[in-house]
Design a protein around this motif. Structure first.
Motif, PDB file in Angstrom:
ATOM      1  N   ARG A  90      24.872  22.575   7.307  1.00  0.00           N
ATOM      2  CA  ARG A  90      25.762  23.353   7.411  1.00  0.00           C
ATOM      3  C   ARG A  90      27.278  22.796   6.870  1.00  0.00           C
ATOM      4  NH1 ARG A  90      25.825  26.873  12.744  1.00  0.00           N
ATOM      5  NH2 ARG A  90      27.989  27.452  11.934  1.00  0.00           N
ATOM      6  N   LEU A  91      28.060  22.952   5.745  1.00  0.00           N
ATOM      7  CA  LEU A  91      29.256  22.528   5.252  1.00  0.00           C
ATOM      8  C   LEU A  91      30.331  22.446   6.479  1.00  0.00           C
ATOM      9  CD1 LEU A  91      29.990  21.148   2.939  1.00  0.00           C
ATOM     10  CD2 LEU A  91      30.847  23.322   2.077  1.00  0.00           C
ATOM     11  N   ASN A  92      30.326  23.495   7.253  1.00  0.00           N
ATOM     12  CA  ASN A  92      31.327  23.497   8.329  1.00  0.00           C
ATOM     13  C   ASN A  92      31.172  22.740   9.814  1.00  0.00           C
ATOM     14  OD1 ASN A  92      29.305  25.198   9.327  1.00  0.00           O
ATOM     15  ND2 ASN A  92      30.885  27.049   9.578  1.00  0.00           N
ATOM     16  N   SER A  93      30.054  22.041   9.176  1.00  0.00           N
ATOM     17  CA  SER A  93      29.469  21.062  10.572  1.00  0.00           C
ATOM     18  C   SER A  93      29.590  19.743  10.191  1.00  0.00           C
ATOM     19  CB  SER A  93      28.006  21.450  11.125  1.00  0.00           C
ATOM     20  OG  SER A  93      27.781  22.744  11.494  1.00  0.00           O
ATOM     21  N   TYR A  94      30.043  19.269   8.898  1.00  0.00           N
ATOM     22  CA  TYR A  94      30.008  17.935   8.819  1.00  0.00           C
ATOM     23  C   TYR A  94      31.413  17.753   7.757  1.00  0.00           C
ATOM     24  CZ  TYR A  94      25.604  17.051  10.707  1.00  0.00           C
ATOM     25  OH  TYR A  94      24.384  16.893  11.476  1.00  0.00           O
TER      26      TYR A  94
ATOM     27  N   ILE B 240      37.233  15.912   3.457  1.00  0.00           N
ATOM     28  CA  ILE B 240      37.586  17.007   4.311  1.00  0.00           C
ATOM     29  C   ILE B 240      36.805  17.087   5.397  1.00  0.00           C
ATOM     30  CG2 ILE B 240      36.033  18.591   2.889  1.00  0.00           C
ATOM     31  CD1 ILE B 240      38.314  20.763   3.188  1.00  0.00           C
ATOM     32  N   ARG B 241      37.325  17.340   6.557  1.00  0.00           N
ATOM     33  CA  ARG B 241      36.480  17.362   7.914  1.00  0.00           C
ATOM     34  C   ARG B 241      35.870  18.740   7.935  1.00  0.00           C
ATOM     35  NH1 ARG B 241      38.730  16.652  13.482  1.00  0.00           N
ATOM     36  NH2 ARG B 241      36.788  17.723  13.734  1.00  0.00           N
ATOM     37  N   ASP B 242      35.061  18.773   9.058  1.00  0.00           N
ATOM     38  CA  ASP B 242      34.244  19.945   9.103  1.00  0.00           C
ATOM     39  C   ASP B 242      34.780  21.376   9.100  1.00  0.00           C
ATOM     40  OD1 ASP B 242      33.634  19.574  12.612  1.00  0.00           O
ATOM     41  OD2 ASP B 242      35.331  19.134  11.672  1.00  0.00           O
TER      42      ASP B 242
ATOM     43  N   ASN C  94      41.299  22.138   8.773  1.00  0.00           N
ATOM     44  CA  ASN C  94      41.851  21.850   7.354  1.00  0.00           C
ATOM     45  C   ASN C  94      42.399  20.450   7.268  1.00  0.00           C
ATOM     46  OD1 ASN C  94      41.946  22.845   4.795  1.00  0.00           O
ATOM     47  ND2 ASN C  94      44.102  23.464   4.778  1.00  0.00           N
ATOM     48  N   GLU C  95      41.738  19.709   7.595  1.00  0.00           N
ATOM     49  CA  GLU C  95      42.092  18.291   7.617  1.00  0.00           C
ATOM     50  C   GLU C  95      41.641  17.457   6.479  1.00  0.00           C
ATOM     51  OE1 GLU C  95      42.205  16.217  11.591  1.00  0.00           O
ATOM     52  OE2 GLU C  95      41.404  14.451  10.608  1.00  0.00           O
ATOM     53  N   LYS C  96      42.588  16.914   5.585  1.00  0.00           N
ATOM     54  CA  LYS C  96      42.161  16.354   4.430  1.00  0.00           C
ATOM     55  C   LYS C  96      42.594  15.035   4.260  1.00  0.00           C
ATOM     56  CE  LYS C  96      42.083  21.120   2.507  1.00  0.00           C
ATOM     57  NZ  LYS C  96      42.751  21.856   1.444  1.00  0.00           N
ATOM     58  N   TYR C  97      41.998  14.070   3.459  1.00  0.00           N
ATOM     59  CA  TYR C  97      42.614  12.793   3.263  1.00  0.00           C
ATOM     60  C   TYR C  97      42.468  12.456   1.757  1.00  0.00           C
ATOM     61  CZ  TYR C  97      42.014  12.458   8.304  1.00  0.00           C
ATOM     62  OH  TYR C  97      41.987  12.542   9.849  1.00  0.00           O
ATOM     63  N   TYR C  98      43.245  11.759   1.341  1.00  0.00           N
ATOM     64  CA  TYR C  98      43.266  11.482  -0.191  1.00  0.00           C
ATOM     65  C   TYR C  98      43.812   9.946  -0.256  1.00  0.00           C
ATOM     66  CZ  TYR C  98      43.559  16.501  -0.843  1.00  0.00           C
ATOM     67  OH  TYR C  98      43.261  17.831  -0.845  1.00  0.00           O
TER      68      TYR C  98
ATOM     69  N   SER D  28      37.056  12.558  10.688  1.00  0.00           N
ATOM     70  CA  SER D  28      37.324  11.598   9.908  1.00  0.00           C
ATOM     71  C   SER D  28      36.952  10.065  10.239  1.00  0.00           C
ATOM     72  CB  SER D  28      38.782  11.249   9.823  1.00  0.00           C
ATOM     73  OG  SER D  28      39.200  10.818  11.173  1.00  0.00           O
ATOM     74  N   GLY D  29      36.901   9.157   9.347  1.00  0.00           N
ATOM     75  CA  GLY D  29      36.024   7.953   9.799  1.00  0.00           C
ATOM     76  C   GLY D  29      34.423   8.041   9.666  1.00  0.00           C
ATOM     77  N   SER D  30      34.172   8.939   9.019  1.00  0.00           N
ATOM     78  CA  SER D  30      32.657   8.806   8.931  1.00  0.00           C
ATOM     79  C   SER D  30      32.361   8.929   7.435  1.00  0.00           C
ATOM     80  CB  SER D  30      32.207  10.365   9.170  1.00  0.00           C
ATOM     81  OG  SER D  30      30.757  10.441   8.939  1.00  0.00           O
ATOM     82  N   PRO D  31      31.591   7.418   7.164  1.00  0.00           N
ATOM     83  CA  PRO D  31      30.967   7.288   5.900  1.00  0.00           C
ATOM     84  C   PRO D  31      29.917   8.051   5.517  1.00  0.00           C
ATOM     85  CG  PRO D  31      31.485   5.350   7.060  1.00  0.00           C
ATOM     86  CD  PRO D  31      31.523   6.211   8.034  1.00  0.00           C
TER      87      PRO D  31
END
Lengths: 121, 110
Positions: A28-32, A51-53, A56-60, A104-107
């Motif tokens: 599920r896209l909203n779980s990872y 983008i986290r699960d 709306n937290e995003k990193y660039y 965040s932090g998840s490769p």
């Protein structure tokens, strides 16, 4: 099983725009969290955005900040990368990749097959 | 210039043991898990080692990972011709708030 399938690549002129899509299955896209990672021809891997699960937290990466936007549609199980103001140095194969955990932090632990974006006049 | 440092190349003969070292800093390897990826020619990267030393199912136990301080290592024992590939290390960087990769090591099986 987990699958990610990218689409939307092609040839685009400098200054142009393109939107990449990544359809996912097996999770599920909203779980990872999910990443976009790119690889220029003959070069190494370069992280683009994450983008986290379910929030709306995003990193660039600095190289794309203000030009690229990551988003997702959980109802369609699809991740997007809107790429604007494209430069020749954005030419690369773009991979979407699932994070091992939601935040965040998840490769990545699973990768798509990639889609090639060529920025050229 | 990559944030994590990998040797550009490594080599070994069949059956040998090869080690690839990945050097980082306190904001990435020093405080987060290290992941290793194998990329065969013309294919997408594949997870080889996660959380420093864990192998996904299906990855042979010839591959092992370790971490100490701000460095990590990938060891391949019983080298085989099919191990010829590019290898990348990766970790989240807390200072950059992003994922960082090593520049890649091209492994040649002589």
């Amino acid at each position: 099983q987990v699958q990610l399938v990218e689409s939307g690549g092609g040839v685009v002129q400098p200054g142009g725009s393109v939107r990449l899509s990544c359809g996912v299955s097996g999770f599920r896209l909203n779980s990872y969290g999910v990443h976009w990672v790119r690889q220029a021809p003959g070069k190494g891997l370069q992280w683009v955005t994450f983008i986290r699960d379910d929030i709306n937290e995003k990193y660039y990466a600095d190289s794309v900040k203000g030009r690229f936007t990551i988003s997702r549609d959980n109802s369609k199980n699809t991740l997007y990368l809107q790429m604007n103001s494209l430069r020749t140095e954005d030419t690369a194969v773009y991979y979407c990749a699932k994070g091992e955990w939601p935040y965040s932090g998840s490769p990545p632990d699973y990768w798509g097959q990639g889609t090639l974006v060529t920025v050229s006049s | 210039q990559s944030v994590l440092t990998l040797p550009p190349s490594a080599s070994g003969t069949p059956g040998q043991r090869v080690t690839i070292s990945c050097s980082g800093s306190s904001s990435n390897i020093g405080s987060n898990y290290v992941y290793w990826y194998q990329q065969l020619p013309g294919t997408a990267p594949k997870l080889l080692i996660y959380r420093n030393n864990q192998r996904p199912s299906g990855v042979p136990d010839r591959f092992s990972g370790s971490k100490s301080g701000t460095s990590a290592s990938l060891a391949i024992s019983g080298l085989r011709s099919e191990d010829e590939a590019d290898y990348y290390c990766a970790a989240w960087d807390d200072s950059l708030s992003g994922l960082v990769f090593g520049g890649g090591t091209k492994l040649t099986v002589l």
